[in-house]
Motif scaffolding. Structure first.
Motif, mmCIF file in Angstrom:
data_model
loop_
_atom_site.group_PDB
_atom_site.id
_atom_site.type_symbol
_atom_site.label_atom_id
_atom_site.label_comp_id
_atom_site.label_asym_id
_atom_site.label_seq_id
_atom_site.Cartn_x
_atom_site.Cartn_y
_atom_site.Cartn_z
ATOM 1 N N LEU A 1 0.736 -1.149 -0.058
ATOM 2 C CA LEU A 1 0.146 -0.017 0.119
ATOM 3 C C LEU A 1 0.902 1.389 -0.082
ATOM 4 N N GLY A 2 2.180 1.119 -0.128
ATOM 5 C CA GLY A 2 3.168 2.390 -0.229
ATOM 6 C C GLY A 2 2.993 2.963 1.160
ATOM 7 N N LEU A 3 2.738 2.346 2.163
ATOM 8 C CA LEU A 3 3.097 2.918 3.759
ATOM 9 C C LEU A 3 4.097 2.978 4.182
ATOM 10 N N ILE A 4 5.631 2.452 3.767
ATOM 11 C CA ILE A 4 6.581 2.425 4.058
ATOM 12 C C ILE A 4 7.688 3.171 3.375
ATOM 13 N N ASP A 5 8.325 3.909 3.566
ATOM 14 C CA ASP A 5 9.163 4.822 2.838
ATOM 15 C C ASP A 5 10.667 4.251 2.650
ATOM 16 N N GLU A 6 11.403 4.796 2.037
ATOM 17 C CA GLU A 6 12.680 4.151 1.755
ATOM 18 C C GLU A 6 13.552 3.903 2.958
ATOM 19 N N ASP A 7 13.257 4.878 3.986
ATOM 20 C CA ASP A 7 14.038 4.594 5.322
ATOM 21 C C ASP A 7 13.345 3.535 6.096
ATOM 22 N N GLY A 8 12.495 3.047 5.855
ATOM 23 C CA GLY A 8 11.553 1.931 6.364
ATOM 24 C C GLY A 8 10.613 2.496 7.687
ATOM 25 N N ASN A 9 10.473 3.728 7.282
ATOM 26 C CA ASN A 9 9.270 4.391 8.310
ATOM 27 C C ASN A 9 7.830 4.099 7.940
ATOM 28 N N LEU A 10 7.090 3.780 8.863
ATOM 29 C CA LEU A 10 5.650 3.559 8.413
ATOM 30 C C LEU A 10 4.646 4.856 8.558
ATOM 31 N N ALA A 11 3.869 4.947 7.574
ATOM 32 C CA ALA A 11 3.204 6.194 7.644
ATOM 33 C C ALA A 11 1.985 6.152 8.464
#
Length: 380
Positions: free
Chosen positions: A275-285
């Motif tokens: 769902l694209g909730l994890i950015d390149e740094d591994g942080n969750l939206a």
């Protein structure tokens, strides 16, 4: 011409890698994310085997997204090369060592095939559902208690001992340049085993075409109606809003409602990535997922909420009783702080103006009363 050849080879490689990846995922978007290194699509279970007076190495490639066995390599024999293989070694090195065993003739083909077929029988969908959360953490525990008895039963061996390690990797990368190609083939699934049912949900629900209508319960039939046209179903949690939420009976088809991804399971983390909730740094939206309400399948103490999510994923949450479902806040629907202050000031001014008027009326009445008394006293 020299430049054209490498370009052609690159395009062919990309097409081949894409095709191999599609065996492990559901959509083209997932395949692209795998090839870009954003997500992994498989686990490689590396098992070192001691069976009576022989040794072996087993490689099980499992799709972590589609949840099925992709390939099983089983190499058992008496080759001295087995002694140098370690489960924690890189899978490329292990594959090369196994290819060398195949070339040197130190492999017991019949026993290897028998062990591989036993593994196919072990790892049913139900077993994978149990083990995949452990493999997400690279935890090989409990494998020995499942594998050892099964191999003993299949081979009539007197002693079986296994050691295991888990790798997360790209299935296409493992398969495309496999050193075992042409030397050792993966063990085919036994023909007497039922063909795997294509899985289109994270909840273990069978595909609609794989279940006869007469075998379905009423609530199953309700849920299948919502699944039509969707290739992937994601398990979600309903965002509940007891005060400003919308009751089940008041929800309208197409209305936007809010969900959250349960992150306490391996599937949840995978779904968050999809769902694209994890950015390149591994942080969750932190923002909830918005879905367009489709409907509710219900029975006694069981309410299945379905909505269309991003990228045409089917969102599915379950509640035990009716709740008020949260909806996105509409801009301008709630008064701002300044607006609230303005209203308060206006009321204060109106209250102040009213008080002044009453004071003037009182003074005017007092003046009239005093004048009237003076007039009476003068006449008397």
């Amino acid at each position: 011409m020299a430049d054209t050849q490498p370009k052609t080879e690159l395009l062919k490689r990309q097409a081949d890698m894409m095709g191999l990846t599609m065996d492990a995922v559901f959509t083209d978007e997932q395949a692209k994310e795998v090839l870009q290194g954003k997500i992994t699509d498989s686990y490689l279970v590396k098992i070192k085997l001691d069976i009576d007076n022989k040794n072996g190495m087993l490689l099980i490639l499992v799709s972590s997204i589609r949840k099925h066995i992709m390939e099983i390599y089983s190499v058992v024999g008496t080759s001295q090369i087995f002694r140098r293989i370690r489960t924690f070694a890189d899978y490329v090195q292990i594959s090369q060592d196994l290819a060398d065993i195949g070339k040197s003739g130190g492999m017991d083909l019949a026993l290897s095939e028998n062990v591989g077929r036993a593994l196919h029988r072990i790892f049913t969908k139900e077993t994978l559902d149990e083990f995949l959360p452990l493999w997400q953490k690279k935890d090989p525990s409990r494998l020995s208690e499942v594998i050892e008895p099964a191999i003993v039963l299949a081979t009539k061996a007197g002693r079986v001992k296994v050691q295991a390690e888990i790798d997360k990797l790209s299935s296409a990368k493992f398969r495309y340049e496999n050193p075992m190609k042409g030397t050792i083939n993966p063990v085919a699934k036994p023909e007497d085993e039922p063909a795997p049912v294509p899985e289109n949900t994270d909840l273990g629900q069978p595909a609609a075409a794989a279940v006869r209508p007469g075998d379905m319960t009423p609530i199953d039939r309700q849920m299948e109606q919502f699944r039509v046209g969707f290739g992937k179903e994601l398990r979600m949690k309903t965002v509940i809003s007891p005060i400003s939420g919308v009751d089940f009976d008041d929800l309208m088809e197409g209305q936007e409602i809010l969900f959250r991804v349960p992150l306490d399971t391996a599937e949840g983390m995978t779904n968050a990535s999809l769902l694209g909730l994890i950015d390149e740094d591994g942080n969750l939206a932190k923002a909830p997922v918005v879905g367009k309400f489709l409907g509710i399948a219900s029975s006694k103490n069981e309410y299945h909420i379905f909505a269309e999510g991003p990228s045409r994923y089917l969102l599915h949450s379950v509640e035990e009783h009716p709740v008020k479902v949260a909806i996105p806040k509409v801009a301008g629907s709630a008064p701002s702080t300044k607006q609230k202050q303005g209203v308060a000031n206006k009321k204060k001014q109106e209250s102040s103006g009213g008080g002044t008027l009453y004071t003037l009326i009182g003074i005017f009445a007092a003046i009239i009363l005093i004048g009237f008394l003076i007039f009476v006293m003068v006449i008397l």
